[in-house]
Design a protein around this motif. Structure first.
Motif, PDB file in Angstrom:
ATOM      1  N   ARG A  24      24.849  62.767  67.248  1.00  0.00           N
ATOM      2  CA  ARG A  24      24.410  61.444  66.794  1.00  0.00           C
ATOM      3  C   ARG A  24      23.046  61.490  66.133  1.00  0.00           C
ATOM      4  NH1 ARG A  24      26.639  58.862  71.682  1.00  0.00           N
ATOM      5  NH2 ARG A  24      28.504  57.860  70.887  1.00  0.00           N
ATOM      6  N   ALA A  25      22.101  62.168  66.819  1.00  0.00           N
ATOM      7  CA  ALA A  25      20.712  62.130  66.367  1.00  0.00           C
ATOM      8  C   ALA A  25      20.554  62.688  64.949  1.00  0.00           C
ATOM      9  CB  ALA A  25      19.817  62.888  67.342  1.00  0.00           C
ATOM     10  N   ASP A  28      21.507  60.186  62.373  1.00  0.00           N
ATOM     11  CA  ASP A  28      20.963  58.846  62.543  1.00  0.00           C
ATOM     12  C   ASP A  28      20.081  58.429  61.365  1.00  0.00           C
ATOM     13  OD1 ASP A  28      20.515  56.589  64.622  1.00  0.00           O
ATOM     14  OD2 ASP A  28      18.490  57.063  63.891  1.00  0.00           O
ATOM     15  N   GLN A  88      14.491  54.584  69.180  1.00  0.00           N
ATOM     16  CA  GLN A  88      15.815  54.961  68.688  1.00  0.00           C
ATOM     17  C   GLN A  88      16.320  56.222  69.399  1.00  0.00           C
ATOM     18  OE1 GLN A  88      17.795  53.271  67.130  1.00  0.00           O
ATOM     19  NE2 GLN A  88      19.306  54.589  66.144  1.00  0.00           N
ATOM     20  N   LEU A  92      19.790  56.277  71.572  1.00  0.00           N
ATOM     21  CA  LEU A  92      20.892  57.218  71.350  1.00  0.00           C
ATOM     22  C   LEU A  92      21.171  58.040  72.615  1.00  0.00           C
ATOM     23  CD1 LEU A  92      20.086  58.636  67.783  1.00  0.00           C
ATOM     24  CD2 LEU A  92      21.750  56.868  68.373  1.00  0.00           C
ATOM     25  N   THR A  96      24.610  57.898  74.816  1.00  0.00           N
ATOM     26  CA  THR A  96      25.405  59.118  74.975  1.00  0.00           C
ATOM     27  C   THR A  96      25.641  59.411  76.457  1.00  0.00           C
ATOM     28  OG1 THR A  96      24.329  59.941  72.980  1.00  0.00           O
ATOM     29  CG2 THR A  96      25.602  61.527  74.226  1.00  0.00           C
TER      30      THR A  96
END
Ligand code: HEM
Ligand code: HEM
Length: 149
Positions: A24-25, A28, A88, A92, A96
């Motif tokens: 995800r990171a 992002d 942020q 995330l 997760t």
């Protein structure tokens, strides 16, 4: 607590969490560029280290040697790591954790990240950082907001 999810129990669980987070990171829109463009993160080198960090925090493994702050100070010298970036990151991470695990260690994973994030941000504020123009901007324009006339 969500049904069907178990707690973090092994190094393999830590690694799964870490890999899902970076999935995800790195993509992002707010923090992805810090990993891909600023740090040019070598994920395969990084995953074992950060897995050891979490294995140490959550499972008492002592596989992490410490010194987590330093790479962030070095990053901050290149691009300011702002409160919004940390918010942020933590968002995330929590998302997760909750998606994959549930239990005491899962809660600790979120709580400890919050503490570390706050501490890092607090320490970074005292260090200089370039708050230069965004990439592509020609020169530096100083704008003063909030003044009329
Ligand atoms: C079993 C319990 C704990 C373990 C194994 C643990 C482990 C760690 C580790 C490995 C780091 C990174 C340190 C470094 O790289 O130099 C860290 C940082 C930190 N921990 Fe914990 N921790 C625990 C409990 C706690 C608790 C209870 C708190 C606060 C109430 C806390 C607050 C922090 C903070 C604020 C940092 C960041 C410090 C900084 O570098 O500025 N930890 N912890
Ligand atoms: C704005 C937020 C953050 C950004 C952009 C960020 C970025 C990074 C990057 C790029 C690295 C790799 C540095 C390198 O190896 O060259 C790193 C390492 C690391 N980060 Fe973060 N990070 C953030 C927040 C956090 C938080 C809140 C934690 C707390 C759990 C954390 C824990 C770690 C640890 C343990 C390492 C490994 C350090 C080592 O190599 O021993 N980071 N981070």
């Amino acid at each position: 607590m969500r049904a069907g999810l178990r707690d973090i129990e092994s190094r393999a669980d830590c690694e799964r969490l870490v890999r899902a987070f970076y999935g995800r990171a790195l993509e992002d829109p707010i923090i992805g560029f810090i990993f891909t463009d600023v740090a040019r993160l070598d994920l395969e080198a990084h995953v074992p280290r950060i897995t050891s960090f979490w294995e140490t925090v959550l499972l008492g493994a002592r596989s992490y040697g410490g010194g987590a702050f330093r790479p962030h100070a070095e990053l901050h010298a290149k691009v300011e790591l702002r409160a919004g970036h940390f918010a942020q990151w933590l968002h995330l991470w929590s998302h997760t954790v909750d998606e994959l695990f549930a239990g005491e260690r899962a809660e600790l994973a979120k709580a400890h990240a919050l503490r570390v994030g706050r501490a890092f941000r607090g320490r970074l504020r005292t260090l200089p950082s370039p708050s230069g123009p965004p990439p592509g901007a020609a020169g530096l324009t100083v704008t003063q907001h909030g003044r009329r006339g």
